[in-house]
Design an enzyme around this catalytic site. Structure first.
Site, PDB file in Angstrom:
ATOM      1  N   GLY A 100       2.840 -55.712  47.068  1.00  0.00           N
ATOM      2  CA  GLY A 100       2.451 -54.727  47.814  1.00  0.00           C
ATOM      3  C   GLY A 100       0.838 -54.839  48.320  1.00  0.00           C
ATOM      4  CG  ASP A 114       4.010 -47.075  48.278  1.00  0.00           C
ATOM      5  OD1 ASP A 114       2.896 -46.892  48.975  1.00  0.00           O
ATOM      6  OD2 ASP A 114       4.682 -47.653  48.902  1.00  0.00           O
TER       7      ASP A 114
HETATM    8  N1  SAM Z   1      -2.421 -52.973  47.620  1.00  0.00           N
HETATM    9  C1  SAM Z   1      -2.842 -52.516  49.099  1.00  0.00           C
HETATM   10  C2  SAM Z   1      -3.979 -51.928  49.059  1.00  0.00           C
HETATM   11  O1  SAM Z   1      -4.517 -51.663  47.831  1.00  0.00           O
HETATM   12  O2  SAM Z   1      -4.726 -51.561  50.046  1.00  0.00           O
HETATM   13  C3  SAM Z   1      -1.681 -51.768  49.490  1.00  0.00           C
HETATM   14  C4  SAM Z   1      -1.700 -50.361  49.048  1.00  0.00           C
HETATM   15  S1  SAM Z   1      -0.239 -49.479  49.720  1.00  0.00           S
HETATM   16  C5  SAM Z   1      -0.644 -47.848  49.351  1.00  0.00           C
HETATM   17  C6  SAM Z   1       1.250 -49.882  49.012  1.00  0.00           C
HETATM   18  C7  SAM Z   1       1.946 -51.112  49.784  1.00  0.00           C
HETATM   19  O3  SAM Z   1       2.936 -51.470  49.063  1.00  0.00           O
HETATM   20  C8  SAM Z   1       2.583 -50.783  51.084  1.00  0.00           C
HETATM   21  O4  SAM Z   1       1.756 -51.770  52.047  1.00  0.00           O
HETATM   22  C9  SAM Z   1       3.836 -50.915  51.009  1.00  0.00           C
HETATM   23  O5  SAM Z   1       4.526 -51.346  52.166  1.00  0.00           O
HETATM   24  C10 SAM Z   1       3.951 -51.790  49.826  1.00  0.00           C
HETATM   25  N2  SAM Z   1       5.348 -51.915  49.140  1.00  0.00           N
HETATM   26  C11 SAM Z   1       5.792 -50.925  48.665  1.00  0.00           C
HETATM   27  N3  SAM Z   1       7.165 -51.133  48.054  1.00  0.00           N
HETATM   28  C12 SAM Z   1       6.990 -52.505  48.004  1.00  0.00           C
HETATM   29  C13 SAM Z   1       8.214 -53.425  47.687  1.00  0.00           C
HETATM   30  N4  SAM Z   1       9.210 -53.196  46.843  1.00  0.00           N
HETATM   31  N5  SAM Z   1       7.884 -54.700  47.920  1.00  0.00           N
HETATM   32  C14 SAM Z   1       6.713 -55.142  48.521  1.00  0.00           C
HETATM   33  N6  SAM Z   1       5.753 -54.165  49.070  1.00  0.00           N
HETATM   34  C15 SAM Z   1       5.887 -53.028  48.795  1.00  0.00           C
END
Ligand code: SAM
Length: 248
Positions: free
Chosen positions: A69, A148
């Site tokens: 993510g 998330d």
């Molecule tokens: N780690 C980054 C940061 O600290 O800035 C992003 C945090 S953001 C709140 C969570 C990210 O996880 C989002 O970009 C979302 O699209 C991604 N995400 C959520 N579920 C996921 C999954 N099952 N597989 C890959 N990415 C996922």
């Protein structure tokens, strides 16, 4: 949905060459050489060929770090400088965001020749497909930065740290490998910590080791989400655990 991106059937089907062309360059050209020259020529050329292949024959050509993510990729960009010899990949579910990260990395490679060659991003659902990309014990570090929160109880099963998923992470992590988690949501922080505590294949990394680990301070400052939390002077909650060997 998942049908819009290709998923390899197993790790041996992953072609990482397109992600890290600079690392695989010599290996590829060596293979090409072997196809087109006869054996005598190969023997003659061996000294110069060896010189050419040393960098990649010494390099570890397996992805060792995964940022799960990864969002906009801030952590990868910082880690790239700290660990120039490690291949690392960000895994991101949102198509546009993963495309953005790929473009960001491409622009960095163009601007700083020879740098940022060890980072890449792919679009995937990390909750479903990690074992399709990584073999048993392959990863040394996994990062879960500001995942998330899925606040509602009925959505807790969607959280990226759970007993089921930890079993999968334990499988793809090497013994001694580390899971890094951080969040600004206290309840999620407690959830991640208690799940890691409950799992027999993880133990907390002692504070004195964390103090020496360059990754730790990046957790709260390197990513876009971390910077947002810092701007708002928000509190953060970390859980950093090591994959241990099973006693069986
Ligand atoms: N780690 C980054 C940061 O600290 O800035 C992003 C945090 S953001 C709140 C969570 C990210 O996880 C989002 O970009 C979302 O699209 C991604 N995400 C959520 N579920 C996921 C999954 N099952 N597989 C890959 N990415 C996922």
């Amino acid at each position: 949905s998942d049908s819009h991106f290709p998923v390899p059937n197993n790790p041996s089907e992953c072609d990482w060459r397109e992600h890290f062309p600079a690392f695989f360059k010599d290996a590829t050209s060596k293979a090409e050489n072997c196809n087109c020259v006869n054996e005598e020529l190969q023997t003659e050329d061996r000294s110069s060929e060896n010189e050419a292949i040393i960098p990649s024959s010494q390099a570890d050509l397996k992805v060792r770090f995964a940022d799960v993510g990864c969002g906009f990729g801030g952590l990868l960009v910082k880690l790239s400088i700290h660990f120039p010899d490690k291949l690392m990949v960000g895994m991101e579910l949102r198509d546009k965001v993963s495309e953005y990260v790929k473009e960001r990395i491409h622009a960095l490679r163009v601007k700083h020749p020879g740098q940022y060659e060890n980072i890449s991003c792919l679009r995937t659902n990390a909750m479903k497909y990690l074992p399709n990309y990584f073999e048993k014990g392959q990863l040394e570090k996994m990062f879960f930065l500001f995942p998330d929160p899925h606040f509602k109880e009925k959505n807790h099963r969607r959280r990226i740290i759970s007993q089921t998923l930890l079993a999968e992470y334990a499988y793809i992590l090497a013994v001694g490998g580390i899971i890094y988690t951080i969040t600004d949501v206290e309840e999620l922080g407690e959830w991640m910590k208690s799940n890691l505590d409950a799992h027999p294949l993880f133990e907390p990394v002692p504070e004195e080791e964390l103090a020496k680990d360059p990754c730790v301070e990046l957790l709260s400052v390197a990513t876009e989400e971390g910077q947002k939390v810092a701007r708002n002077s928000g509190e953060t909650f970390r859980a950093i655990y090591r994959r241990i060997g099973s006693s069986a």
